[in-house]
Write a protein that holds these residues in place. Structure first.
Motif, mmCIF file in Angstrom:
data_model
loop_
_atom_site.group_PDB
_atom_site.id
_atom_site.type_symbol
_atom_site.label_atom_id
_atom_site.label_comp_id
_atom_site.label_asym_id
_atom_site.label_seq_id
_atom_site.Cartn_x
_atom_site.Cartn_y
_atom_site.Cartn_z
ATOM 1 N N ILE A 230 0.792 -0.890 0.031
ATOM 2 C CA ILE A 230 -0.407 -0.101 0.035
ATOM 3 C C ILE A 230 0.853 1.168 -0.070
ATOM 4 C CG2 ILE A 230 -1.762 -0.790 1.310
ATOM 5 C CD1 ILE A 230 -1.444 0.490 3.640
ATOM 6 N N ASN A 231 0.802 2.476 -0.834
ATOM 7 C CA ASN A 231 1.947 3.575 -0.795
ATOM 8 C C ASN A 231 1.429 3.755 0.547
ATOM 9 O OD1 ASN A 231 1.732 4.309 -3.336
ATOM 10 N ND2 ASN A 231 0.319 4.701 -3.676
ATOM 11 N N MET A 232 2.868 4.310 0.687
ATOM 12 C CA MET A 232 3.353 5.340 1.920
ATOM 13 C C MET A 232 3.613 6.597 1.226
ATOM 14 S SD MET A 232 4.067 2.221 5.409
ATOM 15 C CE MET A 232 2.775 1.419 5.725
ATOM 16 N N VAL A 233 3.958 7.070 2.506
ATOM 17 C CA VAL A 233 4.531 8.692 3.296
ATOM 18 C C VAL A 233 5.611 8.360 4.418
ATOM 19 C CG1 VAL A 233 3.496 9.959 1.375
ATOM 20 C CG2 VAL A 233 2.711 10.357 3.803
ATOM 21 N N PHE B 200 19.390 4.117 6.843
ATOM 22 C CA PHE B 200 19.234 5.390 7.803
ATOM 23 C C PHE B 200 17.379 4.458 8.113
ATOM 24 C CE2 PHE B 200 16.853 5.191 3.460
ATOM 25 C CZ PHE B 200 15.964 5.105 3.436
ATOM 26 N N TYR B 201 16.439 5.407 9.171
ATOM 27 C CA TYR B 201 15.401 5.212 9.879
ATOM 28 C C TYR B 201 14.205 6.266 9.646
ATOM 29 C CZ TYR B 201 18.350 1.166 12.096
ATOM 30 O OH TYR B 201 18.876 0.291 12.603
ATOM 31 N N THR B 202 13.180 6.176 8.678
ATOM 32 C CA THR B 202 12.054 6.744 9.159
ATOM 33 C C THR B 202 10.990 5.937 9.359
ATOM 34 O OG1 THR B 202 11.227 8.687 8.172
ATOM 35 C CG2 THR B 202 11.735 6.509 6.238
ATOM 36 N N LEU B 203 10.176 7.020 9.507
ATOM 37 C CA LEU B 203 8.218 6.251 9.722
ATOM 38 C C LEU B 203 8.050 6.482 8.750
ATOM 39 C CD1 LEU B 203 7.580 7.733 13.627
ATOM 40 C CD2 LEU B 203 8.299 6.000 13.120
ATOM 41 N N CYS B 204 7.050 6.024 8.409
ATOM 42 C CA CYS B 204 6.231 6.341 7.087
ATOM 43 C C CYS B 204 4.852 5.296 7.550
ATOM 44 C CB CYS B 204 6.626 5.024 6.054
ATOM 45 S SG CYS B 204 8.331 5.488 5.637
ATOM 46 N N PRO C 54 0.175 5.438 5.858
ATOM 47 C CA PRO C 54 -0.563 6.112 4.258
ATOM 48 C C PRO C 54 -1.090 7.218 4.904
ATOM 49 C CG PRO C 54 -1.454 3.638 5.411
ATOM 50 C CD PRO C 54 -0.262 4.604 6.153
ATOM 51 N N GLU C 55 -0.903 8.069 4.474
ATOM 52 C CA GLU C 55 -1.789 10.009 4.880
ATOM 53 C C GLU C 55 -2.887 9.439 4.301
ATOM 54 O OE1 GLU C 55 -1.550 10.553 0.413
ATOM 55 O OE2 GLU C 55 0.046 9.587 1.739
ATOM 56 N N TYR C 56 -3.252 8.879 3.599
ATOM 57 C CA TYR C 56 -5.194 8.913 2.551
ATOM 58 C C TYR C 56 -5.449 8.316 3.803
ATOM 59 C CZ TYR C 56 -2.876 5.058 0.939
ATOM 60 O OH TYR C 56 -2.348 3.481 1.348
ATOM 61 N N TYR C 57 -5.254 7.761 4.574
ATOM 62 C CA TYR C 57 -6.457 7.152 6.686
ATOM 63 C C TYR C 57 -6.174 8.157 7.213
ATOM 64 C CZ TYR C 57 -6.274 2.428 3.742
ATOM 65 O OH TYR C 57 -6.758 1.863 3.018
ATOM 66 N N SER C 58 -7.370 8.949 7.846
ATOM 67 C CA SER C 58 -6.744 10.116 8.388
ATOM 68 C C SER C 58 -6.696 9.061 10.678
ATOM 69 C CB SER C 58 -8.212 10.484 8.664
ATOM 70 O OG SER C 58 -10.017 10.178 8.906
ATOM 71 N N GLU C 59 -6.249 8.572 10.366
ATOM 72 C CA GLU C 59 -6.122 7.733 12.063
ATOM 73 C C GLU C 59 -4.833 6.747 11.610
ATOM 74 O OE1 GLU C 59 -9.593 6.499 13.456
ATOM 75 O OE2 GLU C 59 -10.862 9.123 13.803
ATOM 76 N N SER C 60 -4.792 7.080 10.629
ATOM 77 C CA SER C 60 -2.830 6.057 10.509
ATOM 78 C C SER C 60 -2.070 6.286 10.889
ATOM 79 C CB SER C 60 -2.779 6.250 8.766
ATOM 80 O OG SER C 60 -2.188 7.346 8.165
#
Length: 231
Positions: free
Chosen positions: A204-207, A219-223, A225-231
């Motif tokens: 699934i798409n993530m940012v 490297f570490y970063t949190l990703c 799915p920004e299109y789920y309002s409560e993700s």
């Protein structure tokens, strides 16, 4: 706004009238009101911490008013006093830009962002010494305009790494957006950019969030799915 002080092992949560400091060693949380009025209107809560001076800088890259307005202010976590630093602003808003703080140079570097229906691929920096914004001139910027990227600074090679995000080649919102899963390296000495790799993403798409932690070759970063309002 939120930030982490590695020196004191404390997390800062701050708003217009107070700051909450959580000590991760003792797990104690203290909320205190400021000793003077916060001079900056906190819209996005973007900020950085200057460890050398132990000051927390809050900034807004853009404001719509023509009259002078505070765009950068710093807080002393010990005295809880705010200081006005700058009223300068960038030409446009840059929502969801990526950030990295260069402690040696004393500059907050930001990349990308979204504003006025346009995606950005520019690099801007705020210099603590001069209290001014300036553009980082890049030899050949091959990164497509985007927002929702992650960025981190690798001190030993003086290089920025930029990962992911979404946007398009034109930079115009009217042409839609695509998700990116690529990694770039910007050498701050030569100002040259190279693409390191691109993931063949079939999930699934993530940012990613706006920053990353670099540890050796990882490297570490949190990703998310920004299109789920409560993700």
């Amino acid at each position: 706004g939120t930030n982490y002080n590695e020196t004191s092992n404390e997390v800062y949560f701050f708003n217009q009238d107070s700051i909450t400091i959580i000590n991760l060693s003792t797990l104690q949380a203290v909320t205190q009101a400021y000793n003077n009025k916060c001079p900056i209107e906190l819209n996005l809560g973007t900020n950085f911490l200057d460890v050398k001076t132990n000051r927390l800088y809050s900034y807004e890259v853009y404001h719509e008013y023509n009259s002078p307005q505070v765009s950068v202010a710093s807080l002393d976590p010990d005295s809880l006093k705010w200081t006005i630093e700058s009223s300068g602003k960038l030409p446009t808003q840059l929502h969801h830009h990526a950030t990295a703080y260069d402690e040696k140079a004393g500059s907050q570097i930001i990349f990308g962002g979204f504003g006025n229906a346009l995606y950005s691929n520019s690099f801007q920096q705020y210099k603590v010494d001069s209290n001014e914004w300036e553009e980082l001139k890049i030899t050949d910027n091959i990164i497509t305009p985007r927002y929702f990227s992650a960025m981190g600074l690798e001190q030993t090679t003086n290089s920025l790494f930029i990962y992911g995000g979404m946007g398009n080649e034109s930079g115009n919102q009217l042409y839609g957006r695509e998700y990116y899963y690529d990694l770039y390296k910007l050498d701050l000495n030569s100002r040259e950019i190279h693409r390191i790799w691109e993931l063949d993403w079939d999930n699934i798409n993530m940012v990613p969030t706006r920053s990353m932690i670099i540890d050796g070759n990882d490297f570490y970063t949190l990703c998310y799915p920004e299109y789920y309002s409560e993700s």
